[in-house]
Write an enzyme that holds these catalytic residues in place. Structure first.
Site, PDB file in Angstrom:
ATOM      1  N   GLU A   1      21.291 -40.148   9.539  1.00 50.47           N
ATOM      2  CA  GLU A   1      22.419 -40.847  10.160  1.00 50.47           C
ATOM      3  C   GLU A   1      23.506 -39.887  10.610  1.00 50.47           C
ATOM      4  OE1 GLU A   1      25.547 -42.950   7.764  1.00 50.47           O
ATOM      5  OE2 GLU A   1      23.936 -42.920   6.289  1.00 50.47           O
TER       6      GLU A   1
ATOM      7  N   ARG B   1      35.256 -43.157   8.599  1.00 45.76           N
ATOM      8  CA  ARG B   1      34.162 -42.906   9.538  1.00 45.76           C
ATOM      9  C   ARG B   1      33.917 -44.068  10.495  1.00 45.76           C
ATOM     10  NH1 ARG B   1      29.247 -41.954   6.185  1.00 45.76           N
ATOM     11  NH2 ARG B   1      28.247 -41.298   8.108  1.00 45.76           N
TER      12      ARG B   1
ATOM     13  N   ARG C   1      27.292 -45.781  14.176  1.00 46.14           N
ATOM     14  CA  ARG C   1      26.382 -44.713  13.782  1.00 46.14           C
ATOM     15  C   ARG C   1      25.238 -44.601  14.779  1.00 46.14           C
ATOM     16  NH1 ARG C   1      29.860 -44.870  10.568  1.00 46.14           N
ATOM     17  NH2 ARG C   1      29.815 -44.787   8.298  1.00 46.14           N
TER      18      ARG C   1
ATOM     19  N   HIS D   1      27.895 -51.170  11.561  1.00 41.94           N
ATOM     20  CA  HIS D   1      27.529 -50.609  10.259  1.00 41.94           C
ATOM     21  C   HIS D   1      26.228 -51.183   9.722  1.00 41.94           C
ATOM     22  CE1 HIS D   1      28.126 -49.047   6.117  1.00 41.94           C
ATOM     23  NE2 HIS D   1      28.622 -48.043   6.807  1.00 41.94           N
TER      24      HIS D   1
END
Length: 99
Positions: free
Chosen positions: A56, A67, A71, A90
């Protein structure tokens, strides 16, 4: 659980995700310590693979204090940027990145 639904062309990704993809291809350096770590696919939303196949990488989110939720997950050779998926929520949903 549904496996990755739909695709997105790399050119259609947000600019920050395109930059992350370029960093993956050049092997970094990555802005976050967790970038490049093993993604376990515990949610089973990506195709089943052996443990350690997926890695990731954080996609920067403007205004996020951490963060953020975005991703890119890539499988196989860490510098090849092959078999990659984008999530902006997420790990709740994924789109396969088309080159």
């Amino acid at each position: 659980m549904a496996v990755a639904a739909g695709t997105i062309r790399a050119a259609e990704l947000p600019n920050e995700a395109q930059r992350t993809l370029a960093l993956i291809e050049q092997g970094g350096p990555f802005p976050y310590a967790k970038d490049g770590t093993t993604f376990g696919n515990y949610e089973r939303r990506l195709p089943a693979q052996r443990r350690g196949y997926y890695h990731e990488y954080t996609v920067k989110t403007r205004g996020a204090r951490n963060r953020g939720a975005r991703r890119i997950i890539c499988g196989g050779d860490q510098q090849a940027a092959n078999d990659c998926y984008y999530t902006e929520d997420h790990y709740n949903s994924f789109q396969r990145i088309q080159r």
